[in-house]
Write a protein that holds these residues in place. Structure first.
Motif, PDB file in Angstrom:
ATOM      1  N   VAL A 252      -1.935  -5.145  -1.242  1.00  0.00           N
ATOM      2  CA  VAL A 252      -3.003  -5.314  -2.236  1.00  0.00           C
ATOM      3  C   VAL A 252      -2.802  -6.615  -3.015  1.00  0.00           C
ATOM      4  CG1 VAL A 252      -4.080  -4.319  -4.289  1.00  0.00           C
ATOM      5  CG2 VAL A 252      -3.352  -2.828  -2.424  1.00  0.00           C
ATOM      6  N   VAL A 253      -1.564  -6.881  -3.404  1.00  0.00           N
ATOM      7  CA  VAL A 253      -1.292  -8.103  -4.180  1.00  0.00           C
ATOM      8  C   VAL A 253      -1.616  -9.347  -3.354  1.00  0.00           C
ATOM      9  CG1 VAL A 253       0.505  -9.478  -5.288  1.00  0.00           C
ATOM     10  CG2 VAL A 253       0.448  -7.001  -5.605  1.00  0.00           C
ATOM     11  N   HIS A 254      -1.114  -9.402  -2.122  1.00  0.00           N
ATOM     12  CA  HIS A 254      -1.385 -10.568  -1.285  1.00  0.00           C
ATOM     13  C   HIS A 254      -2.869 -10.652  -0.918  1.00  0.00           C
ATOM     14  CE1 HIS A 254       2.739 -11.683  -1.074  1.00  0.00           C
ATOM     15  NE2 HIS A 254       3.129 -10.643  -0.372  1.00  0.00           N
ATOM     16  N   GLY A 255      -3.517  -9.502  -0.736  1.00  0.00           N
ATOM     17  CA  GLY A 255      -4.950  -9.516  -0.470  1.00  0.00           C
ATOM     18  C   GLY A 255      -5.739 -10.020  -1.658  1.00  0.00           C
TER      19      GLY A 255
ATOM     20  N   ALA B  52      -0.160 -12.151   6.111  1.00  0.00           N
ATOM     21  CA  ALA B  52      -0.694 -11.141   7.032  1.00  0.00           C
ATOM     22  C   ALA B  52       0.252 -10.939   8.216  1.00  0.00           C
ATOM     23  CB  ALA B  52      -2.078 -11.561   7.515  1.00  0.00           C
ATOM     24  N   PHE B  53       0.790 -12.040   8.749  1.00  0.00           N
ATOM     25  CA  PHE B  53       1.740 -11.918   9.868  1.00  0.00           C
ATOM     26  C   PHE B  53       3.008 -11.185   9.435  1.00  0.00           C
ATOM     27  CE2 PHE B  53      -0.692 -15.775  11.203  1.00  0.00           C
ATOM     28  CZ  PHE B  53      -1.234 -15.237  12.368  1.00  0.00           C
TER      29      PHE B  53
ATOM     30  N   VAL C 251      -2.129  -1.144   9.985  1.00  0.00           N
ATOM     31  CA  VAL C 251      -2.803  -0.453   8.884  1.00  0.00           C
ATOM     32  C   VAL C 251      -2.603  -1.219   7.577  1.00  0.00           C
ATOM     33  CG1 VAL C 251      -2.878   1.649   7.503  1.00  0.00           C
ATOM     34  CG2 VAL C 251      -2.653   1.792   9.991  1.00  0.00           C
ATOM     35  N   THR C 252      -1.386  -1.689   7.355  1.00  0.00           N
ATOM     36  CA  THR C 252      -1.097  -2.458   6.143  1.00  0.00           C
ATOM     37  C   THR C 252      -1.852  -3.786   6.146  1.00  0.00           C
ATOM     38  OG1 THR C 252       1.094  -1.441   6.046  1.00  0.00           O
ATOM     39  CG2 THR C 252       0.754  -3.416   4.732  1.00  0.00           C
ATOM     40  N   VAL C 253      -1.932  -4.426   7.310  1.00  0.00           N
ATOM     41  CA  VAL C 253      -2.736  -5.654   7.413  1.00  0.00           C
ATOM     42  C   VAL C 253      -4.200  -5.354   7.108  1.00  0.00           C
ATOM     43  CG1 VAL C 253      -3.526  -7.483   8.970  1.00  0.00           C
ATOM     44  CG2 VAL C 253      -1.154  -6.695   9.075  1.00  0.00           C
ATOM     45  N   GLY C 254      -4.687  -4.187   7.538  1.00  0.00           N
ATOM     46  CA  GLY C 254      -6.061  -3.809   7.239  1.00  0.00           C
ATOM     47  C   GLY C 254      -6.317  -3.690   5.748  1.00  0.00           C
ATOM     48  N   ILE C 255      -5.343  -3.149   4.998  1.00  0.00           N
ATOM     49  CA  ILE C 255      -5.487  -3.059   3.534  1.00  0.00           C
ATOM     50  C   ILE C 255      -5.553  -4.458   2.935  1.00  0.00           C
ATOM     51  CG2 ILE C 255      -4.338  -2.319   1.415  1.00  0.00           C
ATOM     52  CD1 ILE C 255      -3.179   0.018   3.010  1.00  0.00           C
ATOM     53  N   TRP C 256      -4.709  -5.361   3.423  1.00  0.00           N
ATOM     54  CA  TRP C 256      -4.735  -6.759   2.966  1.00  0.00           C
ATOM     55  C   TRP C 256      -6.114  -7.371   3.211  1.00  0.00           C
ATOM     56  CZ3 TRP C 256      -5.546 -11.137   6.046  1.00  0.00           C
ATOM     57  CH2 TRP C 256      -5.286 -12.376   5.451  1.00  0.00           C
ATOM     58  N   PHE C 257      -6.646  -7.182   4.407  1.00  0.00           N
ATOM     59  CA  PHE C 257      -7.909  -7.821   4.773  1.00  0.00           C
ATOM     60  C   PHE C 257      -9.082  -7.234   3.981  1.00  0.00           C
ATOM     61  CE2 PHE C 257     -11.690  -8.204   7.519  1.00  0.00           C
ATOM     62  CZ  PHE C 257     -11.737  -9.590   7.619  1.00  0.00           C
ATOM     63  N   VAL C 258      -9.117  -5.912   3.839  1.00  0.00           N
ATOM     64  CA  VAL C 258     -10.215  -5.285   3.086  1.00  0.00           C
ATOM     65  C   VAL C 258     -10.174  -5.710   1.622  1.00  0.00           C
ATOM     66  CG1 VAL C 258     -11.142  -3.085   2.266  1.00  0.00           C
ATOM     67  CG2 VAL C 258     -10.427  -3.324   4.651  1.00  0.00           C
ATOM     68  N   THR C 259      -8.971  -5.789   1.051  1.00  0.00           N
ATOM     69  CA  THR C 259      -8.853  -6.264  -0.340  1.00  0.00           C
ATOM     70  C   THR C 259      -9.373  -7.684  -0.467  1.00  0.00           C
ATOM     71  OG1 THR C 259      -6.889  -4.867  -0.639  1.00  0.00           O
ATOM     72  CG2 THR C 259      -7.262  -6.596  -2.259  1.00  0.00           C
ATOM     73  N   LEU C 260      -8.979  -8.548   0.460  1.00  0.00           N
ATOM     74  CA  LEU C 260      -9.442  -9.948   0.454  1.00  0.00           C
ATOM     75  C   LEU C 260     -10.969 -10.013   0.507  1.00  0.00           C
ATOM     76  CD1 LEU C 260      -8.045 -12.732   2.837  1.00  0.00           C
ATOM     77  CD2 LEU C 260     -10.448 -12.543   2.302  1.00  0.00           C
ATOM     78  N   VAL C 261     -11.555  -9.343   1.479  1.00  0.00           N
ATOM     79  CA  VAL C 261     -13.010  -9.420   1.668  1.00  0.00           C
ATOM     80  C   VAL C 261     -13.750  -8.841   0.466  1.00  0.00           C
ATOM     81  CG1 VAL C 261     -14.932  -8.578   3.070  1.00  0.00           C
ATOM     82  CG2 VAL C 261     -12.854  -9.417   4.181  1.00  0.00           C
TER      83      VAL C 261
ATOM     84  N   THR D  54     -10.189  -1.062  -4.659  1.00  0.00           N
ATOM     85  CA  THR D  54     -10.388  -0.671  -3.258  1.00  0.00           C
ATOM     86  C   THR D  54      -9.070  -0.689  -2.503  1.00  0.00           C
ATOM     87  OG1 THR D  54     -12.646  -1.563  -3.262  1.00  0.00           O
ATOM     88  CG2 THR D  54     -11.595  -1.231  -1.115  1.00  0.00           C
ATOM     89  N   GLY D  55      -8.291  -1.758  -2.667  1.00  0.00           N
ATOM     90  CA  GLY D  55      -6.989  -1.841  -2.013  1.00  0.00           C
ATOM     91  C   GLY D  55      -6.050  -0.753  -2.479  1.00  0.00           C
ATOM     92  N   PHE D  56      -6.075  -0.457  -3.786  1.00  0.00           N
ATOM     93  CA  PHE D  56      -5.209   0.597  -4.324  1.00  0.00           C
ATOM     94  C   PHE D  56      -5.583   1.951  -3.726  1.00  0.00           C
ATOM     95  CE2 PHE D  56      -4.069   3.837  -7.448  1.00  0.00           C
ATOM     96  CZ  PHE D  56      -2.751   3.515  -7.711  1.00  0.00           C
ATOM     97  N   GLY D  57      -6.896   2.207  -3.624  1.00  0.00           N
ATOM     98  CA  GLY D  57      -7.341   3.472  -3.028  1.00  0.00           C
ATOM     99  C   GLY D  57      -6.909   3.611  -1.583  1.00  0.00           C
TER     100      GLY D  57
END
Length: 514
Positions: free
Chosen positions: A120-123, A366-367, A376-386, A399-402
């Motif tokens: 979430v933080v990086h996203g 992300a890598f 799954v963790t990368v997906g949280i990063w990407f959704v938070t970013l978007v 959203t990322g926290f949820g």
């Protein structure tokens, strides 16, 4: 007696702290001004925050080598707030945000801010980086950024067409691109003897020289004749707006984001040196004092900033004196040389922020998340970013926290994490932490405290026989702790378990975090 010892230590370390403070000053100067421009306010506001962050927060900080000041991570939300509510309304918001941080520090919940998922933080930071780049592309053409990231994205083709149609906008683009090229080239090819001279400063000098020697008609920074005379308390009308829901939400947002960014930065700085460790609750309170004062005198919100902090450590700082001295240099510059600022093109500062924003995006994060924690963790990063880019910062973080909470549900169903601190069987004097149940970010403060109580040197054992699940937030914290302990000569052994939780924990302890 204590004062005398402190003065002796100051004199003894001055040979390292003095040059380090000047390096940090050179790094901070263009960044403070650039973040102000990105926030939609005059550049002196960021410099005022740099002074408060250096001198006041530096004196009381719980992270002595961390440098505080205006942060790119808050520029986007400040820009939108100032556009909607006006700059004067920001003062009471910062006062309230500072009070919230002080209360949080007093209640000793500093470690809870470290429980925010790294994804979430990086996203969040990546989303902010995208927004900064999208907005500053318009400043590179001497245009004004639009209110939202999507608006800026859609308007880029028109801005580029108008810039390359000729006129002053093309000149601004030339200055901005020259600034970016100079920064990247200096960081890659600078001579070893000049390695401490920051690329941001060289880049701004290059852009300014191009505009001045070429006689280019581009926008330049505008500053009042007496910068410090702009300091003023918020008006009674501004204080009266504290009851508005939008103002309260903004204060809570700044307090939460600034606290998380500061404490995560402090944790990163701890990994860079062998000096005193961060006292998180004290650092949280110090950030609160800084934001409260900035709100009272008309500054920008502040956080602990990793770019300036890493420059401080790399330049050889050994105590808080370096941070305090860098704030004094900024103050001296404002008092003695404010006219220098009027020579700097805004496009040059935009070039610095384009590079800074791209680095916040950090695809390498992300890598890293994928390599250690899966898709799954990368997906949280990407959704938070978007979500940050498409909506706003608070919605993106929530959203990322949820999603992180959903990811941790399987671990939560396996019971609460239990930690026993015992002596290893048949190994006298060897401490052992026995972990059982599900380890999630909700139990992170207790886990962190137990890890920090372990002695340095010798061997420490982590027993995982009863550990049924562990999420990536706990893995990240244990990895950071293990790296620091290994640097001090401690041997970490993961013993007594099997299965996925044991294997994941053993893997992060055995390999560096970054």
């Amino acid at each position: 007696m204590q004062l005398a010892r402190g003065f002796d230590a100051f004199k003894q370390n001055l040979g390292r702290n003095l040059p380090a403070s000047f390096v940090v000053f050179l790094v901070a100067l263009p960044l403070c001004m650039g973040i102000s421009i990105a926030s939609g306010v005059p550049p002196e506001k960021g410099l005022i925050t740099g002074i408060v962050g250096g001198i006041l927060v530096g004196l009381i900080a719980g992270a002595p080598l961390q440098v505080s000041g205006p942060a790119a991570g808050l520029a986007v939300i400040v820009f939108e707030f100032v556009r909607t509510h006006g700059f004067e309304a920001l003062g009471p918001v910062l006062v309230l945000a500072g009070i919230l941080q002080l209360v949080a520090g007093g209640l000793r919940i500093g470690n809870w801010f470290r429980a925010i998922s790294p994804a979430v933080v990086h996203g969040m930071l990546a989303g902010i980086g995208v927004l900064i780049v999208l907005g500053q592309i318009h400043v590179l053409t001497d245009a004004v950024p639009l209110p939202s990231g999507l608006d800026n994205l859609m308007a880029i083709p028109v801005a580029v067409f108008e810039a390359f149609s000729g006129g002053n906008r093309l000149s601004a683009v030339m200055v901005g691109l020259a600034t970016i090229a100079a920064m990247l080239a200096w960081e890659r090819f600078r001579p070893t003897r000049l390695k401490l001279l920051p690329g941001a400063l060289i880049a701004v000098l290059a852009g300014t020289l191009l505009a001045s020697l070429g006689g280019l008609d581009v926008k330049r920074i505008e500053v009042p004749e007496a910068i410090l005379s702009t300091l003023a308390l918020p008006s009674s009308e501004a204080w009266g707006r504290l009851a508005e829901p939008a103002i309260l939400v903004m204060a809570l947002t700044i307090a939460a984001v600034a606290s998380a960014e500061s404490l995560l930065s402090a944790a990163a700085v701890d990994r860079m040196h062998d000096g005193p460790r961060t006292r998180y609750d004290r650092e949280l309170g110090a950030q609160g004092v800084g934001n409260l004062v900035c709100g009272l005198i008309g500054g920008l919100p502040m956080t602990g900033v990793i770019v300036r902090s890493s420059a401080n450590v790399q330049a050889g700082a050994v105590s808080r004196a370096s941070t305090v001295l860098h704030g004094i240099w900024i103050l001296a510059f404002l008092v003695a040389l404010p006219w220098v600022l009027t020579m700097v093109p805004t496009a040059a500062l935009a070039g610095i922020l384009v590079v800074t924003g791209w680095r916040l995006v950090g695809p390498s994060h992300a890598f890293h998340l994928h390599r250690r924690y899966g898709w799954v963790t990368v997906g949280i990063w990407f959704v938070t970013l978007v979500t940050v880019v498409a909506t706003d910062l608070l919605t993106g973080v929530l959203t990322g926290f949820g999603l992180s909470l959903l990811q941790s549900l399987p671990a939560l169903r396996r019971g609460r994490l239990r930690i026993e601190e015992v002596e290893a069987p048949k190994q006298e004097g060897v401490p052992e932490l026995r972990l059982s149940g599900g380890a999630t970010f909700l139990q992170l403060p207790g886990l962190t405290e137990a890890l920090e109580r372990t002695p340095e040197g010798g061997e420490v054992r982590l027993a995982t026989r009863g550990l049924s699940a562990i999420d990536h937030t706990c893995l990240e914290v244990i990895s950071d702790w293990a790296n620091r302990r290994a640097a001090s000569g401690t041997r970490i052994a993961v013993v007594g378990g099997s299965g996925a939780p044991h294997d994941r924990l053993a893997a992060v302890v055995a390999s560096p975090a970054h």
